[in-house]
Scaffold this active site. Sequence first.
Site, PDB file in Angstrom:
ATOM      1  N   SER A  41      35.066  -9.093  -6.749  1.00 53.55           N
ATOM      2  CA  SER A  41      35.941  -8.508  -7.750  1.00 53.55           C
ATOM      3  C   SER A  41      36.816  -9.590  -8.387  1.00 53.55           C
ATOM      4  O   SER A  41      36.304 -10.565  -8.925  1.00 53.55           O
ATOM      5  CB  SER A  41      36.771  -7.382  -7.122  1.00 53.55           C
ATOM      6  OG  SER A  41      37.373  -6.581  -8.109  1.00 53.55           O
ATOM      7  N   ASP A 155      31.933  -2.616  -8.411  1.00 56.50           N
ATOM      8  CA  ASP A 155      32.824  -3.583  -7.786  1.00 56.50           C
ATOM      9  C   ASP A 155      32.394  -3.909  -6.350  1.00 56.50           C
ATOM     10  O   ASP A 155      32.105  -3.019  -5.551  1.00 56.50           O
ATOM     11  CB  ASP A 155      34.238  -2.995  -7.778  1.00 56.50           C
ATOM     12  CG  ASP A 155      35.307  -4.015  -7.455  1.00 56.50           C
ATOM     13  OD1 ASP A 155      35.341  -4.486  -6.306  1.00 56.50           O
ATOM     14  OD2 ASP A 155      36.105  -4.335  -8.350  1.00 56.50           O
TER      15      ASP A 155
END
Length: 297
Positions: A41, A155
């Site tokens: 991320s 993510d």
Amino acid sequence: MSLRPLGLALGSGGARGWCHIGVLRALQDQGVRPAMVAGCSMGALVGAAWAGGRLDSLENWARSLSSTSFMGMIDLRLDRSGMMRGAAIMEMLRDLGLPETIEELEFPFIAVATDMQTGREVWLREGSLADAVRASISLPAILRPHRIDGRWLLDGGLINPVPVSAARALGARRILSVNPNDKGGGPLWEPSEGRLWSALQAPELLDKLPDPVRKLLPERDAGPLDPTYFDVVSASIDVLTEFLRKSREAADPADLALAADLTDMSTLEFYRAGHAIDEGTRITCAAADRIAQLAEG
């Protein structure tokens, strides 16, 4: 290269992940030069900028963000799979001047993402750098999933919030990990001070909302606020990633783990980069002696 190369595992954390910039700055000041980086991320975004020699450009962009410019990146429609425009993120990645491919980076790099269909962890270590980072930062309900080679990717924090295992896969024999989400034993969520709510009330965002949605928003002065959409998303992500992080850490701990205390900052307050960067610098300076021992092998 050292026989026991030092690798970085930079964790997820939304806006709190700006702390990685402070960590990398402090490591440089301490004369510590990691050999590789695995990022998840925001850890993937900052790690890619560092590995590509563009950390200055990313820091300048992050510090320039305001609540107004951040809200300008939002494209809120009920038929979309995320609030933020993926195109804006890709434009930013291109503007940083990063290499086009992961193979062109100065240091070995992995971006961690999650396969939306299978729920499996995906390690992106070759091919388009912008696509890899864009996939890794696809925070559910915030940034739309990204498609690579026929797979919709989410993510990486949904599966491996602090990617120690990915750093090992790159060949690291000593690993320094950074967790932007340390809670220090405190609550995972507390009522906000209204910063995000004030940003939500910005005219440039309200003007984008369909009338039925706008009418659902309570007035700002209507008394104590219930948890907002942003509060629920942020807290839900924190609950999930904290459970996964602890499980992963128990099975495969880093040699040295740094934890940023950013409990006063939501995962969505991307316009508070300076605050997070300062915390990254602080925790790295506080651990300078232990980092030096780790770097010496």
